[in-house]
Design a protein around this motif. Structure first.
Motif, short mmCIF file in Angstrom:
data_model
loop_
_atom_site.label_atom_id
_atom_site.label_comp_id
_atom_site.label_asym_id
_atom_site.label_seq_id
_atom_site.Cartn_x
_atom_site.Cartn_y
_atom_site.Cartn_z
N HIS A 63 11.66 -8.08 -4.58
CA HIS A 63 10.67 -7.89 -5.63
C HIS A 63 10.67 -8.99 -6.68
O HIS A 63 9.72 -9.12 -7.46
CB HIS A 63 10.88 -6.54 -6.32
CG HIS A 63 12.28 -6.32 -6.78
ND1 HIS A 63 12.84 -6.98 -7.84
CD2 HIS A 63 13.26 -5.51 -6.29
CE1 HIS A 63 14.08 -6.59 -8.01
NE2 HIS A 63 14.37 -5.69 -7.08
N GLY A 64 11.74 -9.78 -6.75
CA GLY A 64 11.80 -10.87 -7.71
C GLY A 64 11.83 -10.44 -9.16
O GLY A 64 11.56 -11.23 -10.06
N GLY A 65 12.14 -9.17 -9.40
CA GLY A 65 12.27 -8.70 -10.77
C GLY A 65 11.01 -8.09 -11.37
O GLY A 65 11.06 -7.54 -12.48
N VAL A 66 9.90 -8.15 -10.67
CA VAL A 66 8.67 -7.58 -11.21
C VAL A 66 7.70 -7.27 -10.07
O VAL A 66 7.66 -7.99 -9.07
CB VAL A 66 8.00 -8.55 -12.22
CG1 VAL A 66 7.57 -9.85 -11.55
CG2 VAL A 66 6.83 -7.89 -12.91
N ILE A 67 6.97 -6.17 -10.21
CA ILE A 67 5.90 -5.85 -9.25
C ILE A 67 4.64 -5.50 -10.03
O ILE A 67 4.69 -5.00 -11.16
CB ILE A 67 6.26 -4.68 -8.32
CG1 ILE A 67 6.53 -3.39 -9.11
CG2 ILE A 67 7.44 -5.04 -7.42
CD1 ILE A 67 6.64 -2.14 -8.24
N ASP A 68 3.50 -5.79 -9.41
CA ASP A 68 2.21 -5.37 -9.94
C ASP A 68 1.61 -4.34 -9.00
O ASP A 68 1.67 -4.49 -7.77
CB ASP A 68 1.26 -6.58 -10.06
CG ASP A 68 1.68 -7.50 -11.18
OD1 ASP A 68 1.76 -7.03 -12.34
OD2 ASP A 68 1.94 -8.70 -10.92
N VAL A 69 1.06 -3.29 -9.58
CA VAL A 69 0.51 -2.18 -8.82
C VAL A 69 -0.95 -1.99 -9.19
O VAL A 69 -1.30 -1.94 -10.37
CB VAL A 69 1.29 -0.88 -9.10
CG1 VAL A 69 0.62 0.32 -8.43
CG2 VAL A 69 2.74 -1.01 -8.63
N VAL A 70 -1.80 -1.94 -8.17
CA VAL A 70 -3.22 -1.63 -8.36
C VAL A 70 -3.45 -0.21 -7.84
O VAL A 70 -3.09 0.11 -6.70
CB VAL A 70 -4.12 -2.63 -7.61
CG1 VAL A 70 -5.59 -2.25 -7.78
CG2 VAL A 70 -3.87 -4.05 -8.10
N GLN A 71 -4.01 0.63 -8.66
CA GLN A 71 -4.21 2.03 -8.30
C GLN A 71 -5.61 2.45 -8.75
O GLN A 71 -6.21 1.84 -9.64
CB GLN A 71 -3.14 2.90 -8.98
CG GLN A 71 -3.07 4.32 -8.48
CD GLN A 71 -1.93 5.10 -9.13
OE1 GLN A 71 -0.94 4.51 -9.57
NE2 GLN A 71 -2.05 6.40 -9.20
N GLY A 72 -6.14 3.48 -8.15
CA GLY A 72 -7.42 4.04 -8.58
C GLY A 72 -8.65 3.37 -8.02
O GLY A 72 -9.77 3.81 -8.29
N GLU A 73 -8.49 2.29 -7.23
CA GLU A 73 -9.65 1.58 -6.69
C GLU A 73 -10.52 2.50 -5.84
O GLU A 73 -11.76 2.44 -5.89
CB GLU A 73 -9.20 0.38 -5.87
CG GLU A 73 -8.81 -0.82 -6.69
CD GLU A 73 -8.53 -2.04 -5.84
OE1 GLU A 73 -8.98 -3.13 -6.21
OE2 GLU A 73 -7.87 -1.90 -4.79
N ASP A 74 -9.89 3.34 -5.02
CA ASP A 74 -10.64 4.20 -4.12
C ASP A 74 -11.32 5.35 -4.86
O ASP A 74 -12.12 6.09 -4.28
CB ASP A 74 -9.73 4.74 -3.02
CG ASP A 74 -9.17 3.61 -2.16
OD1 ASP A 74 -9.95 2.99 -1.44
OD2 ASP A 74 -7.96 3.34 -2.24
#
Length: 282
Positions: free
Chosen positions: A236-247
């Motif tokens: 993960h390299g210390g950080v993740i980005d999450v995209v939610q709700g698109e559907d």
């Protein structure tokens, strides 16, 4: 008292997950908080009252109380920032204490919470089978790099990682059956995940236990996901980005910062936008 309606983890001035926020001198009764949450109708409403060490906070869905809610905490952080200015606010929950930080940025407020401690464990095969059946998925739809797990960061979730964005988009289930499965096993939600890359994820989050078909942004589940990735030694390299709700047509953006220490707090951040205030003079 006025009820603020704030969309947490917004995509700029659109999207995000609406939460109710009520700031009061003293917390209302359990009955009044539950009734207010049901009347507001959002997946969660945060109720907060000042105490000597900061703020006492409780979270209610339309149907029950939940121990921790990430998006309502971000919304609360935005409300406190708008009322008291930029800063870090100490929050005492039912089972733990956390902080939320808020900063005004034009018409938006950026906020970041520090989650409760995290933990994860492999999910029993029988429960995985039950969840796959609920959603109409097959074992071959799962991403073998991220085995099904029970994940926790202030609330319990089942995680199922899928091997395609199309499978995630196809999510459907019966609300009553999902509610029973979640309540029987003490899960607040089920988190469905697709890994676009090691640091970018797409998620969907059925919240049948609270009477909500799906949440467009879930900070608690994102923190639990980040803790699970740390336990799995995921790159993960210390950080993740999450995209939610698109559907759902409610695109939401969440960031989770992951420190190396196993089980330690996850910092989950995003922007928030005020939607409406009821009961105010405006």
């Amino acid at each position: 008292m006025p009820i603020l309606k704030i969309a947490a983890f917004s995509d700029g001035d659109t999207g995000g997950n609406p939460a109710g926020v009520m700031l009061t001198d003293v917390l209302p009764s359990d009955t009044d908080m539950q009734r207010s949450a049901a009347e507001i109708g959002f997946s969660e409403t945060a109720f907060a009252a000042p105490i000597t060490t900061g703020w006492r906070v409780r979270y209610f869905s339309p149907e029950n109380e939940v121990p921790f809610c990430g998006h309502a905490t971000i919304a609360l952080g935005a409300a406190l920032t708008l009322q008291h200015g930029d800063g870090v606010f100490a929050l005492t929950l039912n089972q733990t204490s956390i902080t939320v930080e808020g900063k005004r940025q034009g018409g938006l407020v950026s906020a970041a919470l520090q989650s409760p401690p995290t933990r994860s464990a492999p999910a029993p095969e029988s429960l995985v089978t039950a969840a796959l059946t609920l959603f109409g998925y097959r074992p071959e739809d799962l991403d073998t790099r991220l085995p099904p797990a029970l994940i926790h960061a202030g609330a319990e979730h089942l995680l199922l990682a899928l091997n395609s964005r199309a499978a995630l988009a196809a999510m459907h289930y019966d609300l009553a059956i999902g509610r029973q499965l979640m309540q029987d096993n003490g899960w607040v939600t089920i988190l469905l995940v697709y890994a676009e890359s090691p640091q970018r994820f797409h998620t969907r989050n059925p919240f049948a236990s609270g009477g909500v078909y799906e949440d467009p942004a879930t900070g608690a589940a994102t923190a639990a996901l980040a803790g699970y990735l740390r336990d799995m030694a995921w790159p993960h390299g210390g950080v993740i980005d999450v995209v939610q709700g698109e559907d759902m047509g409610m695109r939401s953006c969440l960031r989770a910062e992951i420190t190396p220490e196993p089980g330690s707090s996850i910092r989950v951040s995003g922007s928030a936008r005020v939607m409406h205030a009821e009961g105010s003079a405006e």
